[in-house]
Scaffold this active site. Structure first.
Site: not given
Length: 292
Positions: A73, A147-148, A158, A177, A188-190, A247
């Site tokens: 992926d 994706n994101d 922190r 965070d 369906t990723a992070y 990326q």
């Protein structure tokens, strides 16, 4: 989207993946037997012992009817970015476990590629996002994500304070965070690991998921496909990063804004006709396949 029989095929490969050399040679033999014109990226040309024939992915995208990617992926995300908005559809062959973006297992390469070369495949049009970094109100740079888009802290633990608005209206301030802005493809990723929803990948939406929010009432918000979301860094006691599809990575400063909206360009992903997204979902998430 209607499929057609490809005449010119581009090939990109992740040379570091197991058996990438063997699978590449197997693929090239199939393409040559079918009298397909072949374009190779730098890694594929090197593995095939033809480094002088290499072309860039940007050049490939202008000519190829189809781009076949051998890898995972992450390789698909890299190729989609480097094709720079080309309309060439992308077919992923996974050299490890089946992924959400790579639709062919390496052990089914021959049969699946033969089907594709006969025009027996579907093209799934996927929404992409455009993330623009604004500093002092001025556009610094912009990148596209399949994706994101993620705003997250660096190595030090922190918390950060982020102010979010949707279409010019304040949503809330998050103490967290970080923040994930995902497409349905990236759900369906992070975003999923941070508690976000799963969406059918052809859906059009902008998923906003906070990372480890300090208020239990802070949940994912699904904005419309045409929404414009702004995320302003109100405070950060340590390094803060903007990452696009894993990326591209940029450093953020207090006061910076990240604008996320739907990209004007989509990404075309190829799937064989017998490919089932829900079968992949059940397998990856270890869900029961029994009838209910």
């Amino acid at each position: 989207m209607k499929s057609h029989i490809p005449k010119t095929v581009g090939v990109a490969v992740h040379a570091g993946k197991p058996r990438s050399h063997d699978r590449l040679l197997e693929l090239l033999a199939l393409l040559r037997k079918s009298k397909i014109d072949i374009l190779l990226d730098q890694e594929a040309a090197t593995l095939a012992a033809k480094p002088d024939t290499a072309c860039t992915l940007k050049e490939m995208g202008k000519t190829a009817d189809l781009v076949i990617v051998l890898g995972g992926d992450g390789t698909i995300l890299r190729v989609a970015r480097e094709l720079e908005g080309s309309a060439a559809p992308i077919l992923g062959v996974n050299l490890g476990n089946l992924g959400f973006l790579t639709s062919i297992r390496s052990d089914r390469l021959k049969s699946s590629i033969r089907e594709v070369l006969r025009g027996e495949y579907h093209v799934s049009e996927r929404q992409a996002l455009q993330a623009t970094l604004l500093r002092a109100g001025k556009r610094k740079e912009a990148h596209r994500a399949l994706n994101d888009v993620v705003v997250s802290r660096g190595a030090f633990s922190r918390i950060v304070r982020l102010r979010l608005s949707v279409d010019g209206e304040l949503l809330t301030e998050y103490v967290c965070d970080g923040m994930i802005f995902a497409t349905a493809t990236g759900s369906t990723a992070y975003s999923l690991s941070a508690g976000g929803p799963i969406m059918v990948p052809t859906a059009r939406a902008l998923i906003i998921t906070p990372i480890c929010p300090h208020a239990l009432s802070n949940r994912s918000v699904i904005a419309g496909e045409n929404s414009v979301v702004r995320c302003q860094v109100v405070s950060a006691a340590s390094e803060l990063l903007l990452t696009v599809d894993g990326q591209v990575q940029l450093q953020l400063e207090v006061g910076d804004e990240v604008e996320v909206r739907q990209s004007s360009r989509t990404v075309q992903l190829v799937t064989p006709k017998n490919h089932s997204y829900f079968e992949v979902l059940r397998e990856k998430l270890k869900w029961s396949g029994a009838n209910v």
